[in-house]
Design an enzyme around this catalytic site. Sequence first.
Site, PDB file in Angstrom:
ATOM      1  N   HIS A   1      -0.234   0.428  -9.669  1.00 32.11           N
ATOM      2  CA  HIS A   1      -1.057  -0.622  -8.622  1.00 32.11           C
ATOM      3  C   HIS A   1      -1.685  -1.831  -9.609  1.00 32.11           C
ATOM      4  CE1 HIS A   1      -3.716  -0.636  -4.816  1.00 32.11           C
ATOM      5  NE2 HIS A   1      -3.418  -2.061  -5.269  1.00 32.11           N
TER       6      HIS A   1
ATOM      7  N   ARG B   1       0.733  -1.199  -0.014  1.00 34.11           N
ATOM      8  CA  ARG B   1      -0.028   0.007   0.060  1.00 34.11           C
ATOM      9  C   ARG B   1       0.988   1.246  -0.119  1.00 34.11           C
ATOM     10  NH1 ARG B   1      -3.509  -2.515  -1.546  1.00 34.11           N
ATOM     11  NH2 ARG B   1      -5.724  -3.052  -0.553  1.00 34.11           N
TER      12      ARG B   1
HETATM   13  P1  NDP Z   1      -2.133 -11.105   5.296  1.00 39.11           P
HETATM   14  O1  NDP Z   1      -3.118 -10.699   6.268  1.00 39.11           O
HETATM   15  O2  NDP Z   1      -2.325 -12.640   4.701  1.00 39.11           O
HETATM   16  O3  NDP Z   1      -0.794 -11.412   5.956  1.00 39.11           O
HETATM   17  C1  NDP Z   1      -0.149 -10.065   6.512  1.00 39.11           C
HETATM   18  C2  NDP Z   1       1.311 -10.541   6.912  1.00 39.11           C
HETATM   19  O4  NDP Z   1       1.719  -9.226   7.583  1.00 39.11           O
HETATM   20  C3  NDP Z   1       1.301 -11.333   8.122  1.00 39.11           C
HETATM   21  O5  NDP Z   1       2.310 -12.236   8.316  1.00 39.11           O
HETATM   22  C4  NDP Z   1       1.135 -10.466   9.512  1.00 39.11           C
HETATM   23  O6  NDP Z   1       1.920 -10.995  10.588  1.00 39.11           O
HETATM   24  C5  NDP Z   1       2.219  -9.336   8.948  1.00 39.11           C
HETATM   25  N1  NDP Z   1       2.218  -8.231   9.600  1.00 39.11           N
HETATM   26  C6  NDP Z   1       0.724  -7.436   9.737  1.00 39.11           C
HETATM   27  N2  NDP Z   1       1.119  -6.234  10.963  1.00 39.11           N
HETATM   28  C7  NDP Z   1       2.345  -6.456  11.326  1.00 39.11           C
HETATM   29  C8  NDP Z   1       3.313  -5.724  11.957  1.00 39.11           C
HETATM   30  N3  NDP Z   1       2.549  -4.607  12.740  1.00 39.11           N
HETATM   31  N4  NDP Z   1       4.315  -6.063  12.159  1.00 39.11           N
HETATM   32  C9  NDP Z   1       5.078  -7.075  11.268  1.00 39.11           C
HETATM   33  N5  NDP Z   1       4.149  -7.984  10.893  1.00 39.11           N
HETATM   34  C10 NDP Z   1       2.789  -7.525  10.442  1.00 39.11           C
HETATM   35  O7  NDP Z   1      -1.942 -10.482   3.995  1.00 39.11           O
HETATM   36  P2  NDP Z   1      -1.865 -10.848   2.331  1.00 39.11           P
HETATM   37  O8  NDP Z   1      -0.566 -11.363   2.369  1.00 39.11           O
HETATM   38  O9  NDP Z   1      -2.948 -11.433   1.741  1.00 39.11           O
HETATM   39  O10 NDP Z   1      -1.639  -9.167   1.758  1.00 39.11           O
HETATM   40  C11 NDP Z   1      -0.887  -8.503   2.105  1.00 39.11           C
HETATM   41  C12 NDP Z   1      -1.192  -6.932   1.547  1.00 39.11           C
HETATM   42  O11 NDP Z   1      -1.035  -6.997   0.137  1.00 39.11           O
HETATM   43  C13 NDP Z   1      -2.586  -6.487   1.499  1.00 39.11           C
HETATM   44  O12 NDP Z   1      -2.964  -5.971   2.627  1.00 39.11           O
HETATM   45  C14 NDP Z   1      -2.763  -5.499   0.446  1.00 39.11           C
HETATM   46  O13 NDP Z   1      -2.722  -4.271   0.954  1.00 39.11           O
HETATM   47  C15 NDP Z   1      -1.736  -5.890  -0.554  1.00 39.11           C
HETATM   48  N6  NDP Z   1      -2.101  -6.142  -1.768  1.00 39.11           N
HETATM   49  C16 NDP Z   1      -1.580  -5.381  -2.749  1.00 39.11           C
HETATM   50  C17 NDP Z   1      -1.909  -5.669  -4.297  1.00 39.11           C
HETATM   51  C18 NDP Z   1      -1.413  -4.953  -5.225  1.00 39.11           C
HETATM   52  O14 NDP Z   1      -1.954  -5.196  -6.404  1.00 39.11           O
HETATM   53  N7  NDP Z   1      -0.452  -4.290  -5.142  1.00 39.11           N
HETATM   54  C19 NDP Z   1      -2.785  -6.809  -4.311  1.00 39.11           C
HETATM   55  C20 NDP Z   1      -3.221  -7.624  -3.334  1.00 39.11           C
HETATM   56  C21 NDP Z   1      -2.819  -7.398  -1.924  1.00 39.11           C
HETATM   57  P3  NDP Z   1       1.167 -12.316  11.561  1.00 39.11           P
HETATM   58  O15 NDP Z   1       1.701 -13.516  10.133  1.00 39.11           O
HETATM   59  O16 NDP Z   1       1.979 -12.513  12.597  1.00 39.11           O
HETATM   60  O17 NDP Z   1      -0.297 -11.949  11.713  1.00 39.11           O
HETATM   61  C1  OXD Z   2      -5.936  -5.763  -3.259  1.00 41.09           C
HETATM   62  C2  OXD Z   2      -5.438  -4.808  -4.297  1.00 41.09           C
HETATM   63  O1  OXD Z   2      -5.796  -5.440  -2.111  1.00 41.09           O
HETATM   64  O2  OXD Z   2      -5.780  -4.914  -5.306  1.00 41.09           O
HETATM   65  O3  OXD Z   2      -6.552  -6.811  -3.592  1.00 41.09           O
HETATM   66  O4  OXD Z   2      -4.636  -3.807  -3.985  1.00 41.09           O
END
Ligand code: NDP
Ligand code: OXD
Length: 312
Positions: free
Chosen positions: A275, A227
């Site tokens: 994006h 993001r």
């Molecule tokens: P998940 O919820 O599966 O994973 C999130 C990970 O981040 C977990 O391992 C979590 O830790 C970790 N995390 C959260 N908060 C913290 C923190 N404060 N400190 C350290 N680690 C932290 O998310 P996804 O993998 O499915 O997606 C990640 C992000 O990718 C989405 O939120 C979205 O914003 C972005 N995205 C972007 C896209 C694009 O096209 N650019 C498309 C799709 C998604 P823990 O395992 O310990 O809970």
């Molecule tokens: C998502 C994205 O969060 O497209 O799925 O960014």
Amino acid sequence: MLLLHLTNIDEASWAASFRKALAPYPVVLRGDDFDPADVRYIFVWKPKADAFEGLTGLEAILSLGAGVDALMQHPNLPDLPVVRFVDEDLSQRMSDYVVAHVTMHHRQYTRFQRDQKARNWTQVYPPAAGETTVGIMGMGVLGQDAVRRLKPLGFSLRSWSRTPKHVEGVECFAGDEGFEPFLTGTDILVNLLPLTPDTAGILNTETFSKLRRGSLEGGPVIINAARGGHQRESDIVAALKDGTLGAASLDVFEVEPLPKDSPLWEIENCYITPHIAAISNKKSGVRYFSRIIEDHRAGKPLINVVDRARGY
Ligand code: NDP
Ligand code: OXD
């Protein structure tokens, strides 16, 4: 009844696909003739302020986005389960982006592109993959997929998450105390965190200055596919200019679309994409959410429900 509320997306074509998949279950759009009290599920992308108005029988909110940061800020979000998109196709697309940009930077793309333009023949040998450490921030669905696909390429891998992880072949760090040791061994930093109050602005000067230097020619690299709210763009501009960072790949921005007057556009070692790292695909999206609705109607629990307290 399922109501679709997708902003800037072809709602009608998604509705047609849902109707086919869920028939005879009713699927409606605002403007159709239906009683809002009959709506049990709403499928949203960037819902407007009045999106949930009158939906007194709603049971769950289905998010087309994998990231729910914007949805969590919705001023009228009902206190109901939010199911986010988790999908193999989406993970594959994100890993495609990550692998492409990691390998591009590892092989010193910026340097050789510059040399080519200058017709300059200078033999500088990139390190072997095993000598380059890729640090993944976020070891959730996308982080774990990226690690799985980077591993066979031979990179040295480390990860940082909120809670401790044990993943074979990955040096795992967690929590605030794990952040600095994680950074100090990282050459290419990949951000796949959710945007929460804890992670906002995490890609900043202080973070960049802790990354490992001396391994990648030109300096360490950041790749942000999560993001725009994670990055301080003025810090990135400064770091790319003064050599704190060797390069950056950015798919997301503080303001999207990236304003025409952003200095990022002009920086040679900044690689911008609009994006597009991973789109939520209609075919798999309809399959996934139809299954969720059918299972829920049959009494099974919802899956991939967002934890409101954590914000992801
Ligand atoms: P998940 O919820 O599966 O994973 C999130 C990970 O981040 C977990 O391992 C979590 O830790 C970790 N995390 C959260 N908060 C913290 C923190 N404060 N400190 C350290 N680690 C932290 O998310 P996804 O993998 O499915 O997606 C990640 C992000 O990718 C989405 O939120 C979205 O914003 C972005 N995205 C972007 C896209 C694009 O096209 N650019 C498309 C799709 C998604 P823990 O395992 O310990 O809970
Ligand atoms: C998502 C994205 O969060 O497209 O799925 O960014």
